[in-house]
Design a protein around this motif. Structure first.
Motif, PDB file in Angstrom:
ATOM      1  N   ARG A  39      61.244  37.038  44.269  1.00 40.97           N
ATOM      2  CA  ARG A  39      59.880  36.518  44.391  1.00 40.97           C
ATOM      3  C   ARG A  39      58.869  37.656  44.503  1.00 40.97           C
ATOM      4  O   ARG A  39      57.752  37.543  44.039  1.00 40.97           O
ATOM      5  N   PHE A  40      59.266  38.800  45.077  1.00 44.32           N
ATOM      6  CA  PHE A  40      58.372  39.956  45.107  1.00 44.32           C
ATOM      7  C   PHE A  40      58.188  40.530  43.703  1.00 44.32           C
ATOM      8  O   PHE A  40      57.089  40.907  43.307  1.00 44.32           O
ATOM      9  N   LEU A  41      59.291  40.598  42.955  1.00 43.88           N
ATOM     10  CA  LEU A  41      59.199  41.093  41.583  1.00 43.88           C
ATOM     11  C   LEU A  41      58.308  40.182  40.746  1.00 43.88           C
ATOM     12  O   LEU A  41      57.512  40.666  39.927  1.00 43.88           O
ATOM     13  N   ASP A  42      58.434  38.875  40.962  1.00 49.93           N
ATOM     14  CA  ASP A  42      57.570  37.917  40.246  1.00 49.93           C
ATOM     15  C   ASP A  42      56.105  38.131  40.602  1.00 49.93           C
ATOM     16  O   ASP A  42      55.233  38.112  39.726  1.00 49.93           O
ATOM     17  N   LEU A  43      55.813  38.340  41.881  1.00 50.61           N
ATOM     18  CA  LEU A  43      54.433  38.587  42.306  1.00 50.61           C
ATOM     19  C   LEU A  43      53.883  39.868  41.691  1.00 50.61           C
ATOM     20  O   LEU A  43      52.731  39.909  41.238  1.00 50.61           O
ATOM     21  N   LEU A  44      54.695  40.919  41.665  1.00 52.07           N
ATOM     22  CA  LEU A  44      54.259  42.172  41.057  1.00 52.07           C
ATOM     23  C   LEU A  44      53.974  41.993  39.569  1.00 52.07           C
ATOM     24  O   LEU A  44      52.989  42.534  39.047  1.00 52.07           O
ATOM     25  N   GLU A  45      54.800  41.230  38.890  1.00 50.22           N
ATOM     26  CA  GLU A  45      54.573  40.967  37.469  1.00 50.22           C
ATOM     27  C   GLU A  45      53.279  40.175  37.266  1.00 50.22           C
ATOM     28  O   GLU A  45      52.506  40.459  36.356  1.00 50.22           O
ATOM     29  N   GLN A  46      53.017  39.206  38.142  1.00 51.45           N
ATOM     30  CA  GLN A  46      51.769  38.444  38.046  1.00 51.45           C
ATOM     31  C   GLN A  46      50.556  39.346  38.267  1.00 51.45           C
ATOM     32  O   GLN A  46      49.546  39.222  37.566  1.00 51.45           O
TER      33      GLN A  46
ATOM     34  N   GLU B 173      45.886  42.443  36.042  1.00 53.29           N
ATOM     35  CA  GLU B 173      45.250  43.739  35.806  1.00 53.29           C
ATOM     36  C   GLU B 173      45.112  44.023  34.314  1.00 53.29           C
ATOM     37  O   GLU B 173      44.087  44.540  33.870  1.00 53.29           O
ATOM     38  N   ARG B 174      46.131  43.703  33.538  1.00 56.35           N
ATOM     39  CA  ARG B 174      46.064  43.943  32.085  1.00 56.35           C
ATOM     40  C   ARG B 174      44.953  43.118  31.448  1.00 56.35           C
ATOM     41  O   ARG B 174      44.307  43.566  30.513  1.00 56.35           O
ATOM     42  N   ARG B 175      44.719  41.912  31.972  1.00 57.36           N
ATOM     43  CA  ARG B 175      43.656  41.061  31.407  1.00 57.36           C
ATOM     44  C   ARG B 175      42.274  41.563  31.779  1.00 57.36           C
ATOM     45  O   ARG B 175      41.329  41.363  31.034  1.00 57.36           O
ATOM     46  N   HIS B 176      42.133  42.220  32.930  1.00 54.50           N
ATOM     47  CA  HIS B 176      40.820  42.604  33.438  1.00 54.50           C
ATOM     48  C   HIS B 176      40.449  44.067  33.216  1.00 54.50           C
ATOM     49  O   HIS B 176      39.310  44.438  33.440  1.00 54.50           O
ATOM     50  N   VAL B 177      41.359  44.880  32.755  1.00 53.90           N
ATOM     51  CA  VAL B 177      41.065  46.292  32.519  1.00 53.90           C
ATOM     52  C   VAL B 177      40.748  46.477  31.034  1.00 53.90           C
ATOM     53  O   VAL B 177      41.569  46.126  30.187  1.00 53.90           O
ATOM     54  N   PRO B 178      39.566  46.997  30.717  1.00 51.56           N
ATOM     55  CA  PRO B 178      39.251  47.230  29.292  1.00 51.56           C
ATOM     56  C   PRO B 178      40.249  48.208  28.665  1.00 51.56           C
ATOM     57  O   PRO B 178      40.748  49.119  29.341  1.00 51.56           O
ATOM     58  N   ASP B 179      40.526  48.035  27.383  1.00 49.13           N
ATOM     59  CA  ASP B 179      41.521  48.879  26.693  1.00 49.13           C
ATOM     60  C   ASP B 179      41.186  50.364  26.788  1.00 49.13           C
ATOM     61  O   ASP B 179      42.072  51.188  26.915  1.00 49.13           O
ATOM     62  N   GLY B 180      39.929  50.742  26.727  1.00 47.15           N
ATOM     63  CA  GLY B 180      39.545  52.149  26.764  1.00 47.15           C
ATOM     64  C   GLY B 180      39.634  52.786  28.138  1.00 47.15           C
ATOM     65  O   GLY B 180      39.566  53.983  28.281  1.00 47.15           O
ATOM     66  N   ALA B 181      39.812  51.968  29.203  1.00 50.39           N
ATOM     67  CA  ALA B 181      39.823  52.499  30.573  1.00 50.39           C
ATOM     68  C   ALA B 181      41.207  52.913  31.040  1.00 50.39           C
ATOM     69  O   ALA B 181      41.366  53.389  32.134  1.00 50.39           O
ATOM     70  N   LYS B 182      42.220  52.730  30.243  1.00 45.72           N
ATOM     71  CA  LYS B 182      43.590  53.043  30.679  1.00 45.72           C
ATOM     72  C   LYS B 182      43.894  54.486  30.602  1.00 45.72           C
ATOM     73  O   LYS B 182      43.576  55.301  29.920  1.00 45.72           O
TER      74      LYS B 182
END
Length: 64
Positions: free
Chosen positions: A43-50, A55-64
């Motif tokens: 369940r911790f691994l699932d939370l980390l994946e969520q 984060e992937r949805r909210h971070v602009p592609d150029g900011a990585k």
């Protein structure tokens, strides 16, 4: 320098195995190793994946 038990008080000098500090250190090391070897609950691994997905949805592609 040694104290009245004959144990060393200086950095880098050996402490007798029967000294309380040595016993505490040994037990702490054993606890640390046992915690390192424990598996992470699914369940911790699932939370980390969520969280990663959010984060992937909210971070602009150029900011990585």
């Amino acid at each position: 320098m040694t104290d009245k038990t004959g144990a060393s008080s200086g950095a880098g000098e050996p402490v007798r195995a029967d000294h309380p500090h040595a016993q505490i250190a040994t037990k702490l090391r054993a606890l640390y190793v046992s915690v390192q070897e424990e598996a992470i609950p699914d369940r911790f691994l699932d939370l980390l994946e969520q969280l990663d997905a959010v984060e992937r949805r909210h971070v602009p592609d150029g900011a990585k």
